[in-house]
Design a protein around this motif. Structure first.
Motif, PDB file in Angstrom:
ATOM      1  N   TRP A 178       0.821  -1.213   0.000  1.00  0.00           N
ATOM      2  CA  TRP A 178       0.000   0.000   0.000  1.00  0.00           C
ATOM      3  C   TRP A 178       0.855   1.263   0.000  1.00  0.00           C
ATOM      4  O   TRP A 178       0.511   2.249  -0.670  1.00  0.00           O
ATOM      5  N   VAL A 179       1.972   1.254   0.727  1.00  0.00           N
ATOM      6  CA  VAL A 179       2.803   2.450   0.822  1.00  0.00           C
ATOM      7  C   VAL A 179       3.373   2.819  -0.545  1.00  0.00           C
ATOM      8  O   VAL A 179       3.513   4.010  -0.870  1.00  0.00           O
ATOM      9  N   TYR A 180       3.677   1.824  -1.378  1.00  0.00           N
ATOM     10  CA  TYR A 180       4.163   2.104  -2.736  1.00  0.00           C
ATOM     11  C   TYR A 180       3.052   2.708  -3.591  1.00  0.00           C
ATOM     12  O   TYR A 180       3.269   3.677  -4.328  1.00  0.00           O
ATOM     13  N   GLY A 181       1.862   2.115  -3.511  1.00  0.00           N
ATOM     14  CA  GLY A 181       0.750   2.637  -4.286  1.00  0.00           C
ATOM     15  C   GLY A 181       0.397   4.061  -3.899  1.00  0.00           C
ATOM     16  O   GLY A 181       0.108   4.903  -4.750  1.00  0.00           O
ATOM     17  N   SER A 182       0.436   4.345  -2.592  1.00  0.00           N
ATOM     18  CA  SER A 182       0.136   5.699  -2.121  1.00  0.00           C
ATOM     19  C   SER A 182       1.157   6.704  -2.632  1.00  0.00           C
ATOM     20  O   SER A 182       0.810   7.814  -3.047  1.00  0.00           O
ATOM     21  N   GLU A 183       2.440   6.329  -2.620  1.00  0.00           N
ATOM     22  CA  GLU A 183       3.493   7.245  -3.077  1.00  0.00           C
ATOM     23  C   GLU A 183       3.430   7.448  -4.596  1.00  0.00           C
ATOM     24  O   GLU A 183       3.537   8.585  -5.077  1.00  0.00           O
ATOM     25  N   LEU A 184       3.230   6.380  -5.346  1.00  0.00           N
ATOM     26  CA  LEU A 184       3.198   6.499  -6.803  1.00  0.00           C
ATOM     27  C   LEU A 184       1.984   7.276  -7.289  1.00  0.00           C
ATOM     28  O   LEU A 184       2.026   7.911  -8.346  1.00  0.00           O
ATOM     29  N   SER A 185       0.894   7.242  -6.533  1.00  0.00           N
ATOM     30  CA  SER A 185      -0.306   7.976  -6.939  1.00  0.00           C
ATOM     31  C   SER A 185      -0.110   9.483  -6.867  1.00  0.00           C
ATOM     32  O   SER A 185      -0.913  10.238  -7.417  1.00  0.00           O
ATOM     33  N   CYS A 186       0.951   9.935  -6.192  1.00  0.00           N
ATOM     34  CA  CYS A 186       1.219  11.374  -6.065  1.00  0.00           C
ATOM     35  C   CYS A 186       1.968  11.936  -7.272  1.00  0.00           C
ATOM     36  O   CYS A 186       2.205  13.154  -7.338  1.00  0.00           O
ATOM     37  N   MET A 187       2.352  11.092  -8.213  1.00  0.00           N
ATOM     38  CA  MET A 187       3.096  11.569  -9.375  1.00  0.00           C
ATOM     39  C   MET A 187       2.203  12.415 -10.272  1.00  0.00           C
ATOM     40  O   MET A 187       0.989  12.192 -10.371  1.00  0.00           O
ATOM     41  N   THR A 188       2.799  13.393 -10.926  1.00  0.00           N
ATOM     42  CA  THR A 188       2.092  14.222 -11.894  1.00  0.00           C
ATOM     43  C   THR A 188       2.783  14.096 -13.252  1.00  0.00           C
ATOM     44  O   THR A 188       4.003  13.997 -13.327  1.00  0.00           O
ATOM     45  N   ASP A 189       1.970  14.097 -14.282  1.00  0.00           N
ATOM     46  CA  ASP A 189       2.485  13.946 -15.653  1.00  0.00           C
ATOM     47  C   ASP A 189       2.721  15.337 -16.241  1.00  0.00           C
ATOM     48  O   ASP A 189       1.784  15.999 -16.700  1.00  0.00           O
ATOM     49  N   ARG A 190       3.971  15.798 -16.214  1.00  0.00           N
ATOM     50  CA  ARG A 190       4.334  17.110 -16.759  1.00  0.00           C
ATOM     51  C   ARG A 190       5.525  16.945 -17.703  1.00  0.00           C
ATOM     52  O   ARG A 190       6.517  16.303 -17.340  1.00  0.00           O
ATOM     53  N   TRP A 191       5.410  17.501 -18.896  1.00  0.00           N
ATOM     54  CA  TRP A 191       6.490  17.436 -19.888  1.00  0.00           C
ATOM     55  C   TRP A 191       6.663  18.796 -20.528  1.00  0.00           C
ATOM     56  O   TRP A 191       5.740  19.624 -20.543  1.00  0.00           O
ATOM     57  N   GLU A 192       7.837  19.004 -21.094  1.00  0.00           N
ATOM     58  CA  GLU A 192       8.067  20.233 -21.847  1.00  0.00           C
ATOM     59  C   GLU A 192       7.167  20.247 -23.089  1.00  0.00           C
ATOM     60  O   GLU A 192       7.022  19.219 -23.761  1.00  0.00           O
ATOM     61  N   PRO A 193       6.548  21.386 -23.419  1.00  0.00           N
ATOM     62  CA  PRO A 193       5.686  21.429 -24.611  1.00  0.00           C
ATOM     63  C   PRO A 193       6.491  21.293 -25.900  1.00  0.00           C
ATOM     64  O   PRO A 193       7.651  21.691 -25.965  1.00  0.00           O
ATOM     65  N   PHE A 194       5.864  20.706 -26.903  1.00  0.00           N
ATOM     66  CA  PHE A 194       6.511  20.615 -28.210  1.00  0.00           C
ATOM     67  C   PHE A 194       6.209  21.904 -28.989  1.00  0.00           C
ATOM     68  O   PHE A 194       5.303  22.667 -28.630  1.00  0.00           O
ATOM     69  N   PRO A 195       6.944  22.189 -30.064  1.00  0.00           N
ATOM     70  CA  PRO A 195       6.771  23.451 -30.795  1.00  0.00           C
ATOM     71  C   PRO A 195       5.338  23.660 -31.278  1.00  0.00           C
ATOM     72  O   PRO A 195       4.673  22.717 -31.731  1.00  0.00           O
ATOM     73  N   ALA A 196       4.865  24.913 -31.201  1.00  0.00           N
ATOM     74  CA  ALA A 196       3.499  25.233 -31.618  1.00  0.00           C
ATOM     75  C   ALA A 196       3.294  24.962 -33.109  1.00  0.00           C
ATOM     76  O   ALA A 196       2.179  24.626 -33.536  1.00  0.00           O
ATOM     77  N   ALA A 197       4.352  25.094 -33.904  1.00  0.00           N
ATOM     78  CA  ALA A 197       4.228  24.842 -35.342  1.00  0.00           C
ATOM     79  C   ALA A 197       3.818  23.393 -35.605  1.00  0.00           C
ATOM     80  O   ALA A 197       3.021  23.119 -36.516  1.00  0.00           O
ATOM     81  N   GLN A 198       4.342  22.455 -34.802  1.00  0.00           N
ATOM     82  CA  GLN A 198       3.957  21.054 -34.961  1.00  0.00           C
ATOM     83  C   GLN A 198       2.490  20.846 -34.581  1.00  0.00           C
ATOM     84  O   GLN A 198       1.775  20.066 -35.219  1.00  0.00           O
ATOM     85  N   ALA A 199       2.051  21.551 -33.540  1.00  0.00           N
ATOM     86  CA  ALA A 199       0.653  21.438 -33.123  1.00  0.00           C
ATOM     87  C   ALA A 199      -0.280  21.958 -34.222  1.00  0.00           C
ATOM     88  O   ALA A 199      -1.305  21.333 -34.536  1.00  0.00           O
ATOM     89  N   ILE A 200       0.078  23.097 -34.812  1.00  0.00           N
ATOM     90  CA  ILE A 200      -0.748  23.672 -35.875  1.00  0.00           C
ATOM     91  C   ILE A 200      -0.784  22.744 -37.079  1.00  0.00           C
ATOM     92  O   ILE A 200      -1.838  22.530 -37.701  1.00  0.00           O
ATOM     93  N   GLU A 201       0.367  22.160 -37.426  1.00  0.00           N
ATOM     94  CA  GLU A 201       0.417  21.243 -38.553  1.00  0.00           C
ATOM     95  C   GLU A 201      -0.465  20.023 -38.300  1.00  0.00           C
ATOM     96  O   GLU A 201      -1.170  19.543 -39.197  1.00  0.00           O
ATOM     97  N   THR A 202      -0.456  19.517 -37.068  1.00  0.00           N
ATOM     98  CA  THR A 202      -1.293  18.371 -36.707  1.00  0.00           C
ATOM     99  C   THR A 202      -2.770  18.723 -36.804  1.00  0.00           C
ATOM    100  O   THR A 202      -3.584  17.938 -37.303  1.00  0.00           O
ATOM    101  N   GLU A 249      -4.258  21.123 -38.643  1.00  0.00           N
ATOM    102  CA  GLU A 249      -4.675  21.330 -40.031  1.00  0.00           C
ATOM    103  C   GLU A 249      -4.727  20.010 -40.806  1.00  0.00           C
ATOM    104  O   GLU A 249      -5.647  19.787 -41.599  1.00  0.00           O
ATOM    105  N   ARG A 250      -3.764  19.131 -40.566  1.00  0.00           N
ATOM    106  CA  ARG A 250      -3.768  17.843 -41.266  1.00  0.00           C
ATOM    107  C   ARG A 250      -4.899  16.952 -40.786  1.00  0.00           C
ATOM    108  O   ARG A 250      -5.566  16.282 -41.587  1.00  0.00           O
ATOM    109  N   SER A 251      -5.144  16.950 -39.481  1.00  0.00           N
ATOM    110  CA  SER A 251      -6.146  16.058 -38.910  1.00  0.00           C
ATOM    111  C   SER A 251      -7.569  16.501 -39.255  1.00  0.00           C
ATOM    112  O   SER A 251      -8.440  15.660 -39.505  1.00  0.00           O
TER     113      SER A 251
END
Length: 616
Positions: free
Chosen positions: A113-137, A139-141
């Protein structure tokens, strides 16, 4: 002489044979329209990339074990510190490692249980990818230029995770929306991570670090989890279904942002902008006394105690009445709007409970209200079915012990216990410790339910110092009674209006089908042999079989090494060695000794696993 009868007949036909008007059909063939098929999301697997990701997994494992070794040397080694090191190891690598950590936090049947409690506190944060790639996705999609979709598009994302970036935008009709864009190449990376994870656990099973076959279900669940995260179409459909079901509940204090299904693809999802404050902001403000957030909450007529009660109400409706439940209602996925309205987002993880398990959980809460720990244990036992061959009476007695701890906490003054003790965590933590003790495999849907329930209860307990989740369920039962009254009233009105005849016939037909199905299952059960002959193989017979297999493998291994050593000696000395010298060289070969040791270890562990089983 001419045939007069034939000429008359031709003349009569001439007055009958004539064209008639007809509808013109479209100029298409039957093959232009194909049958619809189920959607499956898939990505290519790069083997070289999988090997590289396997090295990342091994690096994570080395980091974790080295931290434990240092703690042992410094005499600081504790389960909590080990759990913290594992969490930091996952966070250092990010991406799918964080996803796996969050998944493992639910697998309380796999780790303490102590492992599950500790791992549940993780947050999913990443550096953003370039906005140009987002715009291309985008428009294509969506097959449209950005200017045809939006009046304004903010290229600076408001959130960035390992899966996607979220952007603010304004549609052409003036509505403010959130645009979710999948990270380019993340599908292929996740598939490489899945394959590397499969290799790692397969090696662990081969070395009997885990029981053979033990991790097969977990590997399949991890694959499904990551694919769920990447399929925005399924997420959008679930969010839309949740929104419509919330509206049908006749309660206006919870919902989900409206999703634009016509602007949603596997890579892009667009939903309306939900304004308010994050639930995590309110939690921090209540616990730390943040004046700015509390002032804003009062301006929006947000009452923390009312929010707590509504969270618990939604939890009971979530798993008890709705088709599916939100499996990840953490404070990052709940927005509180005007008048304490709850907006739920991020439906990548959902779950379902069977009717039997729903009824078992209802009984569990009812018996908790009656302070009946034994029947609470019997009700929660249904959540663990199907059970392996174990002593059920002993398991119920041990479950009852943990239920008494919960009841004592419920009877105590809320100001004399921590907020953790005012949740059902002690009951579920006890159940999971017994699951590991008895080797019970728990359905992933039950694990998702436990995680979801504990998140709702913990948020409610932190916002309301005196809230009782069992009492709140009794209040929720009034809603269920009202819904039942409405159904009965509607049925009676239909009978009075003459609409009930058809419905009565339909119900009788359903009863007949149910009786037929019951008769079939009973006949099928009686026709099956009552004994599973595969389980009659005794433990010692299995041990003898494993021993014979080990002897055969060892003999084959020895002959292979003898042949290779003899061939090498022949090329060196132009003659063959005698039998004694060959086997002496084999026995003293370090590679042969290592392989023989691993073989002994694996077979010995396999026999120990079987000897630990209970007989049927």
């Amino acid at each position: 002489m001419p045939d007069i009868s034939n000429s008359v007949s031709d003349g009569q036909r001439a007055g009958v044979l004539a064209g008639l008007p007809r509808r013109r059909f479209l100029d298409v063939s039957a093959g232009d329209a194909s049958l619809s098929q189920m959607r499956f999301i898939s990505f290519k697997i790069n083997r070289l990339r999988s090997v590289a990701r396997l090295l990342s997994w091994l690096q994570l494992l080395f980091y974790f074990l080295s931290k434990i070794a240092i703690d042992i040397l410094l005499r600081k080694d504790t389960p909590k510190r080990r759990a913290l090191h594992l969490r930091r190891a996952f966070e250092r690598n990010g991406g799918s490692f964080v996803k796996l950590g969050l998944h493992l936090s639910m697998r309380l049947d796999f780790m303490p249980w102590v492992y599950g409690s500790e791992l549940s506190c993780m947050t999913d944060r990443w550096e953003p990818f370039p906005a140009a790639q987002a715009i291309e996705t985008i428009e294509r999609s969506l097959s449209k230029p950005l200017s045809a979709l939006f009046i304004r598009f903010d290229p600076d994302p408001i959130a960035s995770t390992s899966v996607a970036c979220l952007y603010q935008a304004i549609l052409q009709n003036g509505e403010k929306v959130i645009v979710k864009v999948r990270r380019p190449g993340i599908g292929e990376q996740f598939m490489s991570d899945i394959e590397a994870f499969d290799w790692l656990l397969s090696i662990a099973e081969f070395l009997t670090i885990f029981r053979p076959g033990f991790t097969q279900g977990m590997r399949s669940e991890f694959r499904d989890l990551l694919l769920e995260e990447l399929d925005f179409v399924q997420e959008a459909r679930r969010q839309d279904a949740f929104r419509r079901a919330a509206a049908q509940s006749r309660k206006n204090f919870f919902s989900a942002p409206r999703i634009y299904l016509d602007l949603t693809t596997e890579e892009v999802a667009i939903n309306e902008f939900a304004s308010g404050i994050w639930l995590w902001e309110l939690l921090v403000a209540v616990e730390q006394g943040n004046a700015d957030v509390l002032v804003r909450a009062r301006e929006m007529n947000i009452n923390p105690e009312l929010v707590a009660k509504r969270l618990l109400w939604v939890n009971y409706w979530n798993w008890g009445e709705n088709l599916f439940f939100h499996a990840d209602p953490n404070p990052d996925n709940v927005i509180i709007g005007q008048d304490s309205t709850l907006h739920f987002i991020n439906f990548t993880s959902t779950g379902t409970l069977s009717r039997t398990k729903r009824q078992a959980q209802r009984q569990n809460l009812d018996f908790a209200w009656e302070r009946d720990p034994q029947n609470m244990a019997r009700a929660t036992l249904v959540m663990l079915e199907p059970l392996p061959p174990i002593d059920v009476i002993e398991l119920i007695q041990e479950l009852e012990t943990y239920n008494w701890q919960l009841i004592y906490s419920l009877e105590a003054s809320p100001h004399n216990v921590s907020w953790q003790e005012r949740t059902s965590s002690v009951q579920w933590a006890g159940m999971m410790s017994l699951v590991r003790k008895y080797g019970i495999t728990v359905d992933i849907q039950v694990l998702r339910f436990i995680r979801s329930t504990l998140l709702f209860e913990s948020m409610g307990a932190r916002l309301h110092a005196e809230i009782d989740f069992v009492k709140q369920y009794q209040n929720f039962k009034n809603y269920r009674a009202e819904q039942a009254r409405r159904r009965v009233t509607d049925s009676m009105l239909d009978q009075m209006d003459g609409k009930g005849t058809e419905q009565t016939i339909i119900r009788l037909d359903r009863i007949a089908h149910a009786a037929e199905g019951l008769f079939f299952r009973a006949s099928h059960m009686l026709s099956l042999p009552s004994v599973n002959f595969n389980t009659l193989m005794s433990k010692w017979s299995f041990a003898v079989y494993t021993l014979l297999r080990f002897i055969g493998q060892t003999a084959a291994l020895t002959l292979i090494f003898a042949f290779l050593i003899n061939i090498k000696f022949y090329f060196d000395e132009q003659q063959f060695m005698n039998v004694y010298d060959v086997f002496f060289q084999v026995a003293t070969n370090p590679v042969y000794q290592i392989i023989l040791f691993i073989t002994i270890f694996v077979h010995g562990r396999t026999v120990l696993f079987r000897l630990d089983d209970k007989e049927v």
